[in-house]
Scaffold this motif. Structure first.
Motif, PDB file in Angstrom:
ATOM      1  N   SER A  50       1.039  -1.255   0.012  1.00 51.61           N
ATOM      2  CA  SER A  50       0.057  -0.054   0.281  1.00 51.61           C
ATOM      3  C   SER A  50       0.794   1.206  -0.040  1.00 51.61           C
ATOM      4  N   GLY A  51       2.026   1.438   0.752  1.00 51.55           N
ATOM      5  CA  GLY A  51       2.534   2.496   0.655  1.00 51.55           C
ATOM      6  C   GLY A  51       2.143   3.490   1.661  1.00 51.55           C
ATOM      7  N   GLU A  52       0.858   3.430   2.191  1.00 46.16           N
ATOM      8  CA  GLU A  52       0.297   4.499   2.941  1.00 46.16           C
ATOM      9  C   GLU A  52      -0.380   3.884   4.319  1.00 46.16           C
ATOM     10  N   ASN A  75       9.417  -2.708  -1.839  1.00 48.67           N
ATOM     11  CA  ASN A  75       9.802  -3.306  -3.222  1.00 48.67           C
ATOM     12  C   ASN A  75      11.048  -2.554  -3.765  1.00 48.67           C
ATOM     13  N   ALA A  76      11.943  -3.331  -4.112  1.00 47.87           N
ATOM     14  CA  ALA A  76      13.404  -2.860  -4.347  1.00 47.87           C
ATOM     15  C   ALA A  76      13.695  -3.584  -5.720  1.00 47.87           C
ATOM     16  N   LEU A 133      10.167  -2.021 -14.837  1.00 48.64           N
ATOM     17  CA  LEU A 133       9.025  -1.791 -15.728  1.00 48.64           C
ATOM     18  C   LEU A 133       8.074  -3.055 -15.751  1.00 48.64           C
ATOM     19  N   PRO A 134       8.510  -4.255 -15.785  1.00 49.73           N
ATOM     20  CA  PRO A 134       7.678  -5.419 -15.923  1.00 49.73           C
ATOM     21  C   PRO A 134       6.364  -5.472 -14.925  1.00 49.73           C
ATOM     22  N   GLN A 135       7.245  -5.473 -13.697  1.00 49.51           N
ATOM     23  CA  GLN A 135       6.532  -5.495 -12.392  1.00 49.51           C
ATOM     24  C   GLN A 135       5.648  -4.297 -12.113  1.00 49.51           C
ATOM     25  N   LEU A 136       6.074  -3.188 -12.434  1.00 45.51           N
ATOM     26  CA  LEU A 136       5.576  -1.933 -12.383  1.00 45.51           C
ATOM     27  C   LEU A 136       4.108  -1.699 -13.217  1.00 45.51           C
ATOM     28  N   LEU A 183       6.517   4.368  -8.284  1.00 41.77           N
ATOM     29  CA  LEU A 183       7.909   4.579  -8.253  1.00 41.77           C
ATOM     30  C   LEU A 183       8.444   5.487  -7.342  1.00 41.77           C
ATOM     31  N   GLU A 184       7.361   6.239  -6.678  1.00 47.99           N
ATOM     32  CA  GLU A 184       7.855   7.209  -5.538  1.00 47.99           C
ATOM     33  C   GLU A 184       7.912   6.389  -4.272  1.00 47.99           C
ATOM     34  N   ARG A 185       7.311   5.224  -4.210  1.00 43.93           N
ATOM     35  CA  ARG A 185       7.330   4.284  -3.012  1.00 43.93           C
ATOM     36  C   ARG A 185       8.367   3.551  -3.129  1.00 43.93           C
ATOM     37  N   TRP A 186       8.608   2.843  -4.324  1.00 42.12           N
ATOM     38  CA  TRP A 186       9.707   1.699  -4.429  1.00 42.12           C
ATOM     39  C   TRP A 186      11.035   2.212  -4.457  1.00 42.12           C
ATOM     40  N   VAL A 187      11.789   1.382  -4.292  1.00 42.33           N
ATOM     41  CA  VAL A 187      13.332   1.668  -4.179  1.00 42.33           C
ATOM     42  C   VAL A 187      13.942   0.930  -5.488  1.00 42.33           C
ATOM     43  N   VAL A 188      14.137   2.121  -6.490  1.00 39.45           N
ATOM     44  CA  VAL A 188      14.491   1.644  -7.681  1.00 39.45           C
ATOM     45  C   VAL A 188      15.649   2.546  -8.238  1.00 39.45           C
TER      46      VAL A 188
END
Length: 361
Positions: free
Chosen positions: A212-214, A243-244, A258-261, A301-306
């Motif tokens: 959720s990230g929230e 997520n990383a 990108l595939p998972q996003l 993307l704002e919440r994942w570590v990429v």
């Protein structure tokens, strides 16, 4: 000044991509678990999801047995078992057997969500060997007692039977085979409900920040402020999930993510799903994404570590400090390229290697 020690763990959904069979996906996850073990990761958890073409993690106890047998020191557990789909006694017996086979290395993470759509949930529960979601707190307590070497006391018969001349009988029920110890029970959740329940029962707790990230800060505050010590746990215990995707450069990491996003954006938009597409196909599809799907991806993307290794580790350290934890469980979401060996997941392995290597003092 030395950095605060930070433990890393892994959450695995056993993703299935195009050009992969379920057997291939499982082989890739075994390779990932073995590498995580070698790299010093703290624990390796597998999820429970059903009827999803891109996910092969349907049966955590079976997967845990396979992965624990192929590793030597890492803790292996469920992230988590969706308890309403199962009988508490069966779960207790399964995890007692795992603890007996791999003493001190098993975690039992329990969730309340169904892990699927309503049709599959109905199928899972059609046998009757499941539990009522409204009985979740009691069923968690039942599992704790059944896993205890002293067992749980069960009273058969009550006043009506006694009045008819049949005395009530008391049995001690234990999960078998009886292990020397009991695996710790963790409560997992993405709402305030599980935070409050874990606090009241004195259990360790994990909020699904990766999903959720929230609401993470609020849930952890409810858990910590309401915590009541138990026999198993004297103080609140939690960690963060995230997520990383980590690669040598930030650009490469984004391409691998990108595939998972795109898959997650489709899932959250209620669109049909298939196996995870390749990195090349995801790049080609980016030009044709609807604004709604692209917006979903941008928010994730704002919440994942990429990122590249050093900024990725800096971000993970910052998140750990923000939420007051000393352990972060990463869900490695790197995709694969066309032609990659289907029995491997090189991008996911590389994520774990780069994170562990950069964290070393």
């Amino acid at each position: 000044m030395t950095a605060t020690p930070l433990k890393l763990s892994v959450l695995d959904l056993v993703p299935v991509r195009t050009e992969q069979s379920t057997a291939d996906a499982l082989a890739a996850s075994i390779e990932l678990a073995v590498r995580a073990d070698e790299l010093g990761y703290e624990r390796y958890w597998v999820a429970e999801h059903h009827n999803m073409p891109a996910v092969a993690a349907t049966n955590p106890p079976v997967l845990i047995g396979i992965l624990a047998a192929r590793t030597s020191r890492i803790r292996v557990g469920s992230g988590g078992v969706m308890l309403p789909n199962h009988s508490p006694l069966v779960i207790a017996e399964q995890f007692a057997a795992l603890e007996a086979a791999f003493p001190g290395r098993i975690d039992l993470g329990i969730g309340r969500a169904p892990g699927s759509d309503p049709v599959i949930t109905a199928l899972l529960r059609s046998s009757g060997a499941t539990s009522d979601v409204d009985e979740f707190p009691n069923n968690v307590q039942d599992i704790r007692m059944l896993l205890n070497p002293d067992g749980a006391t069960l009273r058969i018969g009550g006043r009506e039977q006694a009045a008819q001349g049949h005395a009530a009988q008391t049995y001690v029920v234990r999960a078998t085979p009886q292990a020397a110890g009991a695996p710790p029970v963790w409560l997992l959740g993405s709402s305030d409900y599980s935070a409050r329940l874990a606090a009241s029962l004195g259990l360790p707790y994990v909020f699904a920040h990766h999903f959720s990230g929230e609401g993470t800060a609020q849930a952890l505050e409810l858990y910590r402020s309401g915590f009541t010590a138990s026999e198993e746990l004297a103080a609140p215990r939690t960690f963060l999930t995230v997520n990383a995707v980590v690669a040598d450069t930030a650009e490469e990491a984004k391409a691998l993510a990108l595939p998972q996003l795109q898959q997650m954006a489709r899932l959250r938009s209620g669109l049909p799903l298939g196996p995870q597409i390749t990195v090349e196909d995801a790049a080609a599809a980016s030009a044709d994404l609807s604004p709604a799907l692209q917006g979903q991806i941008d928010r994730m993307l704002e919440r994942w570590v990429v990122d590249a290794p050093e900024p990725a580790v800096d971000r993970i350290r910052s998140l750990a400090a923000q939420f007051g934890v000393d352990e972060v469980m990463v869900s490695p979401g790197a995709g694969a390229s066309a032609g990659d060996d289907p029995r491997t997941a090189p991008g996911r392995v590389r994520t774990l290697e780069l994170l562990a290597g950069t964290l070393q003092p």
